[in-house]
Design an enzyme around this catalytic site. Structure first.
Site, PDB file in Angstrom:
ATOM      1  CE1 TYR A   1      -3.950  -2.000  -0.268  1.00 25.83           C
ATOM      2  CE2 TYR A   1      -2.784  -3.420   1.266  1.00 25.83           C
ATOM      3  CZ  TYR A   1      -3.808  -3.223   0.360  1.00 25.83           C
ATOM      4  OH  TYR A   1      -4.684  -4.231   0.069  1.00 25.83           O
TER       5      TYR A   1
ATOM      6  CG  ASP B   1      -9.519   6.860  -6.304  1.00 32.43           C
ATOM      7  OD1 ASP B   1     -10.370   7.697  -5.927  1.00 32.43           O
ATOM      8  OD2 ASP B   1      -9.724   6.078  -7.255  1.00 32.43           O
TER       9      ASP B   1
ATOM     10  CG  HIS C   1     -14.269  -1.569  -0.464  1.00 33.49           C
ATOM     11  ND1 HIS C   1     -14.309  -2.042  -1.752  1.00 33.49           N
ATOM     12  CD2 HIS C   1     -15.294  -2.183   0.188  1.00 33.49           C
ATOM     13  CE1 HIS C   1     -15.319  -2.903  -1.879  1.00 33.49           C
ATOM     14  NE2 HIS C   1     -15.927  -2.991  -0.725  1.00 33.49           N
TER      15      HIS C   1
ATOM     16  CB  SER D   1     -16.847  -5.775 -12.022  1.00 30.38           C
ATOM     17  OG  SER D   1     -16.334  -5.966 -10.725  1.00 30.38           O
TER      18      SER D   1
ATOM     19  CG  LEU E   1     -15.540   0.094 -20.854  1.00 35.04           C
ATOM     20  CD1 LEU E   1     -15.663   1.526 -21.340  1.00 35.04           C
ATOM     21  CD2 LEU E   1     -14.147  -0.161 -20.290  1.00 35.04           C
TER      22      LEU E   1
ATOM     23  CB  ALA F   1     -17.502   6.793 -16.093  1.00 34.68           C
TER      24      ALA F   1
HETATM   25  P1  OAD Z   1     -13.460  -3.858 -10.981  1.00 37.35           P
HETATM   26  O1  OAD Z   1     -12.075  -3.791 -11.532  1.00 37.35           O
HETATM   27  O2  OAD Z   1     -13.954  -5.188 -10.524  1.00 37.35           O
HETATM   28  O3  OAD Z   1     -14.512  -3.339 -12.052  1.00 37.35           O
HETATM   29  C1  OAD Z   1     -14.356  -2.136 -12.724  1.00 37.35           C
HETATM   30  C2  OAD Z   1     -15.515  -1.976 -13.679  1.00 37.35           C
HETATM   31  O4  OAD Z   1     -15.385  -0.722 -14.322  1.00 37.35           O
HETATM   32  C3  OAD Z   1     -15.567  -3.034 -14.782  1.00 37.35           C
HETATM   33  O5  OAD Z   1     -16.917  -3.503 -14.912  1.00 37.35           O
HETATM   34  C4  OAD Z   1     -15.135  -2.272 -16.046  1.00 37.35           C
HETATM   35  O6  OAD Z   1     -15.783  -2.730 -17.217  1.00 37.35           O
HETATM   36  C5  OAD Z   1     -15.597  -0.868 -15.713  1.00 37.35           C
HETATM   37  N1  OAD Z   1     -14.841   0.215 -16.376  1.00 37.35           N
HETATM   38  C6  OAD Z   1     -13.528   0.232 -16.746  1.00 37.35           C
HETATM   39  N2  OAD Z   1     -13.192   1.418 -17.283  1.00 37.35           N
HETATM   40  C7  OAD Z   1     -14.321   2.179 -17.273  1.00 37.35           C
HETATM   41  C8  OAD Z   1     -14.634   3.503 -17.711  1.00 37.35           C
HETATM   42  N3  OAD Z   1     -13.718   4.306 -18.268  1.00 37.35           N
HETATM   43  N4  OAD Z   1     -15.900   3.933 -17.528  1.00 37.35           N
HETATM   44  C9  OAD Z   1     -16.862   3.140 -16.977  1.00 37.35           C
HETATM   45  N5  OAD Z   1     -16.614   1.894 -16.554  1.00 37.35           N
HETATM   46  C10 OAD Z   1     -15.372   1.395 -16.689  1.00 37.35           C
HETATM   47  O7  OAD Z   1     -13.546  -2.778  -9.798  1.00 37.35           O
HETATM   48  P2  OAD Z   1     -14.613  -2.646  -8.623  1.00 37.35           P
HETATM   49  O8  OAD Z   1     -15.954  -3.094  -9.072  1.00 37.35           O
HETATM   50  O9  OAD Z   1     -14.474  -1.289  -8.083  1.00 37.35           O
HETATM   51  O10 OAD Z   1     -11.971  -4.052  -2.923  1.00 37.35           O
HETATM   52  O11 OAD Z   1     -14.042  -3.695  -7.584  1.00 37.35           O
HETATM   53  C11 OAD Z   1     -14.700  -3.856  -6.356  1.00 37.35           C
HETATM   54  C12 OAD Z   1     -13.692  -4.177  -5.275  1.00 37.35           C
HETATM   55  O12 OAD Z   1     -12.892  -5.286  -5.684  1.00 37.35           O
HETATM   56  C13 OAD Z   1     -12.652  -3.107  -5.018  1.00 37.35           C
HETATM   57  O13 OAD Z   1     -13.124  -2.043  -4.228  1.00 37.35           O
HETATM   58  C14 OAD Z   1     -11.587  -3.878  -4.288  1.00 37.35           C
HETATM   59  C15 OAD Z   1     -11.612  -5.205  -5.020  1.00 37.35           C
HETATM   60  O14 OAD Z   1     -11.582  -6.299  -4.175  1.00 37.35           O
HETATM   61  C16 OAD Z   1     -11.084  -3.772  -1.945  1.00 37.35           C
HETATM   62  O15 OAD Z   1      -9.968  -3.361  -2.132  1.00 37.35           O
HETATM   63  C17 OAD Z   1     -11.599  -4.009  -0.567  1.00 37.35           C
END
Ligand code: OAD
Length: 239
Positions: free
Chosen positions: A57, A95, A110, A179, A204, A221
């Site tokens: 980190y 972030d 988180h 996601s 996306l 986004a």
């Molecule tokens: P993910 O990496 O699982 O998903 C990101 C999503 O954003 C995907 O569905 C992509 O298709 C989409 N995406 C990518 N670029 C984009 C853009 N420019 N505009 C719109 N969408 C876009 O990330 P999270 O869902 O945030 O937890 O993951 C959830 C958690 O998983 C995180 O908070 C983390 C991890 O375990 C912890 O650290 C506790």
């Protein structure tokens, strides 16, 4: 979809920060940076080897410190300024781009990268500097108990009472760039829908949560969210 909402809840994930240059978790060069999740993001890993986890980190901090908000973050700030409703942001992101964009009412369920929490007294230390097992808590003076204030797998999410309340009382739920595979955040849309909110997903690509969203807006986004905000603002002007 209504013309005017009284309480709007955003749920944001890594995708909202992608256009700020931050990798999402489940992309090819995901945020885990070739580390195994079990080694850097579980509470057991932290107990086993705290300095390995701290280093992971600490190494992430410069990139997140330097990152700038993109039009998606700024669009939410605009909505908070111009739309006559209470607008809250529940983010899974560690972030601080919503803060840098000037948004308010932000709940980091988180955790956040610029904090460490003392496991002895629960004091939260704000710092962009390195934290290690040598760090002494500025509140209770105990050494070696500061944990990154990141919610690891195996820990409870932060602010859940507040989030439950927001899910019950908001009439528009907007998910951006997540996601929808990590629970419980993945189930928020279902709860919001159950309590009567209109639900919109901006991503996306299609996610597995499809069923609970009234509307899907696909694309980046940074493009789709400013447009969506513009539409919400023009709906109230025309109503
Ligand atoms: P993910 O990496 O699982 O998903 C990101 C999503 O954003 C995907 O569905 C992509 O298709 C989409 N995406 C990518 N670029 C984009 C853009 N420019 N505009 C719109 N969408 C876009 O990330 P999270 O869902 O945030 O937890 O993951 C959830 C958690 O998983 C995180 O908070 C983390 C991890 O375990 C912890 O650290 C506790």
């Amino acid at each position: 979809m209504k013309n005017q909402y009284r309480k709007i809840l955003f749920l944001t994930g890594a995708g909202i920060s992608a256009e700020s240059g931050l990798a999402t978790f489940r992309s090819e060069n995901g945020l885990w940076n070739n580390h195994r999740v079990e080694d850097v993001a579980t509470i057991d890993a932290y107990y086993k080897n705290p300095d390995y986890v701290h280093d992971f980190y600490n190494n992430m901090k410069p990139e997140l410190w330097n990152a700038k908000p993109n039009p998606a973050h700024l669009a939410i700030t605009r909505l908070q300024k111009e739309y006559p409703a209470e607008i809250n942001i529940v983010t899974q992101n560690v972030d601080t781009l919503h803060e840098k964009a000037g948004s308010k009412n932000i709940y980091h369920i988180h955790g956040q990268i610029n904090q460490a929490v003392c496991m002895n007294c629960r004091h939260v230390l704000e710092t962009w500097g390195d934290v290690s097992s040598e760090t002494i808590c500025e509140n209770c003076q105990v050494q070696g108990m500061m944990k990154p204030n990141i919610v690891f797998f195996g820990e409870n999410l932060l602010y859940m009472d507040k989030v439950e309340d927001l899910l019950r009382t908001s009439d528009l739920f907007v998910s951006v760039g997540t996601s929808g595979v990590v629970f419980p955040a993945a189930s928020f849309v279902q709860t919001a829908k159950y309590y009567g909110a209109d639900t919109v997903e901006l991503n996306l690509e299609a996610t597995s949560n499809n069923f609970y969203f009234d509307k899907h807006i696909m694309g980046k986004a940074g493009t789709t969210l400013p447009k969506f905000v513009e539409e919400l603002l023009s709906d109230i002007k025309n109503s």
